[in-house]
Design a protein around this motif. Structure first.
Motif, PDB file in Angstrom:
ATOM      1  N   LEU A  23      -9.473 -49.071 -47.033  1.00 30.00           N
ATOM      2  CA  LEU A  23     -10.219 -48.812 -48.273  1.00 30.00           C
ATOM      3  C   LEU A  23     -11.236 -49.921 -48.509  1.00 30.00           C
ATOM      4  O   LEU A  23     -12.344 -49.663 -48.991  1.00 30.00           O
ATOM      5  CB  LEU A  23      -9.262 -48.703 -49.458  1.00 30.00           C
ATOM      6  N   ASP A  24     -10.863 -51.157 -48.176  1.00 27.29           N
ATOM      7  CA  ASP A  24     -11.819 -52.261 -48.300  1.00 27.29           C
ATOM      8  C   ASP A  24     -12.996 -52.056 -47.349  1.00 27.29           C
ATOM      9  O   ASP A  24     -14.146 -52.354 -47.701  1.00 27.29           O
ATOM     10  CB  ASP A  24     -11.129 -53.594 -47.984  1.00 27.29           C
ATOM     11  N   TYR A  25     -12.699 -51.543 -46.157  1.00 24.05           N
ATOM     12  CA  TYR A  25     -13.775 -51.254 -45.206  1.00 24.05           C
ATOM     13  C   TYR A  25     -14.746 -50.226 -45.786  1.00 24.05           C
ATOM     14  O   TYR A  25     -15.972 -50.379 -45.686  1.00 24.05           O
ATOM     15  CB  TYR A  25     -13.184 -50.746 -43.896  1.00 24.05           C
ATOM     16  N   LEU A  26     -14.200 -49.154 -46.422  1.00 18.50           N
ATOM     17  CA  LEU A  26     -15.060 -48.134 -47.011  1.00 18.50           C
ATOM     18  C   LEU A  26     -15.865 -48.688 -48.171  1.00 18.50           C
ATOM     19  O   LEU A  26     -17.023 -48.315 -48.369  1.00 18.50           O
ATOM     20  CB  LEU A  26     -14.217 -46.941 -47.460  1.00 18.50           C
ATOM     21  N   SER A  27     -15.267 -49.581 -48.934  1.00 17.03           N
ATOM     22  CA  SER A  27     -15.993 -50.229 -50.039  1.00 17.03           C
ATOM     23  C   SER A  27     -17.179 -51.016 -49.504  1.00 17.03           C
ATOM     24  O   SER A  27     -18.308 -50.920 -50.010  1.00 17.03           O
ATOM     25  CB  SER A  27     -15.058 -51.154 -50.820  1.00 17.03           C
ATOM     26  N   GLU A  28     -16.936 -51.799 -48.456  1.00 14.41           N
ATOM     27  CA  GLU A  28     -18.008 -52.591 -47.860  1.00 14.41           C
ATOM     28  C   GLU A  28     -19.088 -51.687 -47.272  1.00 14.41           C
ATOM     29  O   GLU A  28     -20.282 -51.997 -47.335  1.00 14.41           O
ATOM     30  CB  GLU A  28     -17.429 -53.504 -46.783  1.00 14.41           C
ATOM     31  N   LEU A  29     -18.661 -50.566 -46.715  1.00 19.26           N
ATOM     32  CA  LEU A  29     -19.616 -49.616 -46.145  1.00 19.26           C
ATOM     33  C   LEU A  29     -20.540 -49.065 -47.220  1.00 19.26           C
ATOM     34  O   LEU A  29     -21.769 -48.990 -47.038  1.00 19.26           O
ATOM     35  CB  LEU A  29     -18.858 -48.476 -45.461  1.00 19.26           C
ATOM     36  N   LEU A  30     -19.990 -48.660 -48.370  1.00 16.57           N
ATOM     37  CA  LEU A  30     -20.807 -48.119 -49.454  1.00 16.57           C
ATOM     38  C   LEU A  30     -21.765 -49.168 -49.997  1.00 16.57           C
ATOM     39  O   LEU A  30     -22.913 -48.868 -50.339  1.00 16.57           O
ATOM     40  CB  LEU A  30     -19.900 -47.595 -50.567  1.00 16.57           C
ATOM     41  N   ILE A  31     -21.307 -50.424 -50.078  1.00 19.45           N
ATOM     42  CA  ILE A  31     -22.177 -51.502 -50.549  1.00 19.45           C
ATOM     43  C   ILE A  31     -23.316 -51.719 -49.554  1.00 19.45           C
ATOM     44  O   ILE A  31     -24.483 -51.894 -49.932  1.00 19.45           O
ATOM     45  CB  ILE A  31     -21.362 -52.799 -50.742  1.00 19.45           C
ATOM     46  N   GLU A  32     -22.972 -51.715 -48.266  1.00 17.96           N
ATOM     47  CA  GLU A  32     -23.981 -51.930 -47.234  1.00 17.96           C
ATOM     48  C   GLU A  32     -24.991 -50.785 -47.191  1.00 17.96           C
ATOM     49  O   GLU A  32     -26.200 -51.010 -47.042  1.00 17.96           O
ATOM     50  CB  GLU A  32     -23.285 -52.069 -45.883  1.00 17.96           C
ATOM     51  N   GLU A  33     -24.502 -49.554 -47.332  1.00 18.22           N
ATOM     52  CA  GLU A  33     -25.393 -48.396 -47.283  1.00 18.22           C
ATOM     53  C   GLU A  33     -26.258 -48.287 -48.532  1.00 18.22           C
ATOM     54  O   GLU A  33     -27.323 -47.667 -48.508  1.00 18.22           O
ATOM     55  CB  GLU A  33     -24.565 -47.108 -47.130  1.00 18.22           C
TER      56      GLU A  33
END
Length: 563
Positions: A24-34
């Motif tokens: 879930l942390d990975y997905l959070s970072e992904l949304l921030i990066e995108e």
């Protein structure tokens, strides 16, 4: 063909999918990066890509340490091996001897000095018998090309997404850190602040528009942080409008075309003669004589399942700029984006060119038929010189599911003049000579030559047309054959003629009409031995029986009525 041992390429791996710690942390970072919301399917694909990439790196790291041990391979002294079953421990072959087993063909036993503690361990080698540690042989094709993991993960999503997406969706829904709108997900903590002042401005924009406005149009008058991306601005505003505690905004859009309106617009915007959608919706409420049974109910459906739908216009359709939402229309038209979405603003265009014009689709409710139409659709009928009995054709486009754009056409014919029924609101019906440039289904038309008696009857008032007995009785009097039977008068008509008559002042599905007669709801309405539909006024006081129909039969005019 190449050999690999990536579990992430197998059904077995994905069918028991669970989120791992930190993902879930990975997905959070992904949304921030995108810097953009993503659909759950896109998040699932990126998560699957991550797992494949990580396993590939482990596999390549093993290969860098030495040969990966497989029992079927033959080895010689000096070979350096990596043992995946032992946590990627490595060792060097220091001896080979023959091995024997009564159930196996001859094989070798290798002695391996393990790195670290120097312990000598023995392993089977050159073993022809199947073994779990042998790599899976896989054809190297475009589906499994590890040199393009992004494309590979898309293929995996197509094959195994059904196991991953529901688990991910449930987890995101339970998390307070994520928020969704229309199938897209973003981080709640990164939403832009939408204050009461912004909502008041949005309400003013919609009020001035006197109709529907896109999210982009509302954003143009709001002052949003310049450093924020457009996608985040759109998502933040859509989420705020949908969450408004005062309920001032109604969503009427699709996945890619987010449209909003004020609730009053979907109720009061005039179609013709000051009758608005609220009045038309009331014409679509089922009579109490209809009992909806739960067997075989399918309240939902797959919008866009077919590409084409055709419909023969009734007088009600033609007069009000209206089309029914039956099962065929449901299978073509876009489905609601939200469970409680009541309407959607569609776009219609003529294949040969011309402007795109709107039509508002009102989805069906528990006891209310769905429908779609607009004043612009009525103008289309008039300018194209269509008439009751014309066949309208609706075809999906490449953007129908996401933008609600459809093509509308009809079956053309040489221009001619016909005397057709018409009337001004609240006045006497008349036959007028109108120009027609379309094929006309004679059984659905209202020509003077077929129904001249219509001109002598007054229109039904609101209560009369919404009460099934008065609607049917009037229909028989308008188009039926008057006969003397016994000591009284009865009216006789074909199903087709009666259907035309009952659909003059309100929509009345054919399944409901047949059900009333076949299930003998009213003693005064019945089918005689010759197959004609009959109305006997002398039997009007008899007890009324409920008509049992499924939801699809009653609301979507679908299904068989043979019981």
């Amino acid at each position: 063909m190449r050999e690999m041992r990536l579990d992430t390429l197998t059904l077995r791996y994905w069918q028991n999918f669970e989120l791992a710690d930190g993902e879930l942390d990975y997905l959070s970072e992904l949304l921030i990066e995108e810097e953009s919301p993503l659909a759950v399917e896109a998040l699932a694909q990126r998560l699957m890509e991550k797992r494949v990439r990580e396993e590939k790196e482990v596999w390549e790291d093993r290969k860098a340490k030495g040969l990966i041990y497989q029992p079927r391979e033959a080895h010689a002294e000096g070979d350096r091996l990596v043992f995946s079953a032992l946590g990627d421990a490595a060792g060097t072959v220091v001896g080979v001897r023959p091995g024997r087993h009564p159930d196996y063909a001859p094989f070798d036993v290798i002695q391996v000095r393990m790195e670290g503690d120097g312990e000598i361990k023995e392993f089977a080698s050159n073993l022809s018998h199947p073994h779990a540690l042998n790599f899976i042989a896989v054809d190297e094709d475009e589906d499994l090309a590890l040199d393009d993991i992004a494309a590979l993960s898309n293929r995996l999503l197509e094959r195994y997404g059904q196991y991953v997406t529901p688990v991910l969706l449930a987890t995101l829904s339970e998390s307070s850190e994520f928020v969704s709108f229309g199938g897209d997900w973003f981080l709640r903590g990164f939403l832009l602040p939408i204050e009461e002042g912004h909502l008041n401005l949005a309400e003013a924009v919609l009020d001035l528009a006197t109709g529907f406005s896109m999210t982009e149009e509302i954003l143009q008058v709001l002052e949003m942080p310049r450093e924020s991306g457009r996608a985040v601005q759109m998502f933040s505003l859509n989420n705020a409008l949908a969450s408004d505690e005062l309920g001032r905004f109604k969503f009427a859009g699709t996945r890619d075309r987010t449209a909003w309106c004020l609730p009053k617009v979907t109720e009061t915007r005039s179609l013709r003669f000051d009758r608005g959608p609220k009045d038309i919706c009331e014409d679509h409420v089922l009579d109490d004589v209809i009992e909806i049974v739960r067997e075989g109910v399918e309240a939902g459906g797959e919008g866009g399942a077919v590409q084409r739908w055709s419909h023969v216009l009734t007088f009600y359709d033609w007069y009000w700029g209206h089309l029914p939402y039956d099962k065929g229309a449901r299978d073509v038209l876009v489905q609601p984006l939200f469970e409680d979405q009541q309407c959607v603003r569609l776009q219609l265009r003529f294949p040969s060119g011309g402007e795109v014009f709107p039509a508002i689709l009102y989805y069906p409710a528990e006891r209310q038929l769905g429908w779609w139409g607009s004043a612009e659709l009525r103008d289309f009928f008039e300018t194209q010189e269509l008439a009751p009995g014309a066949t309208i054709v609706i075809e999906a486009t490449a953007t129908s599911d996401r933008e609600g754009l459809y093509e509308i056409s009809y079956r053309p014919a040489s221009a001619t003049k016909l005397e057709m029924l018409d009337y001004e609101e609240g006045s006497q019906p008349v036959f007028r000579r109108i120009g027609v440039r379309c094929e006309v289904d004679e059984e659905k038309s209202l020509r003077r030559s077929r129904f001249s008696a219509l001109e002598t009857l007054k229109p039904l008032d609101q209560d009369e047309r919404r009460a099934t007995p008065s609607l049917l009785a009037t229909g028989f009097q308008r188009v039926g054959e008057k006969l003397l039977r016994g000591l009284g008068i009865v009216y006789r008509a074909t199903f087709s003629d009666l259907f035309v008559a009952t659909n003059i002042e309100r929509p009345f599905p054919g399944t409901v009409l047949r059900g009333i007669f076949e299930q003998q709801a009213y003693a005064c309405f019945y089918v005689d031995q010759d197959g004609f539909y009959v109305y006997d006024p002398s039997r009007s006081e008899a007890e009324v029986n409920k008509v049992r129909l499924t939801w699809e039969e009653a609301i979507l005019n679908a299904g068989s009525l043979t019981r």
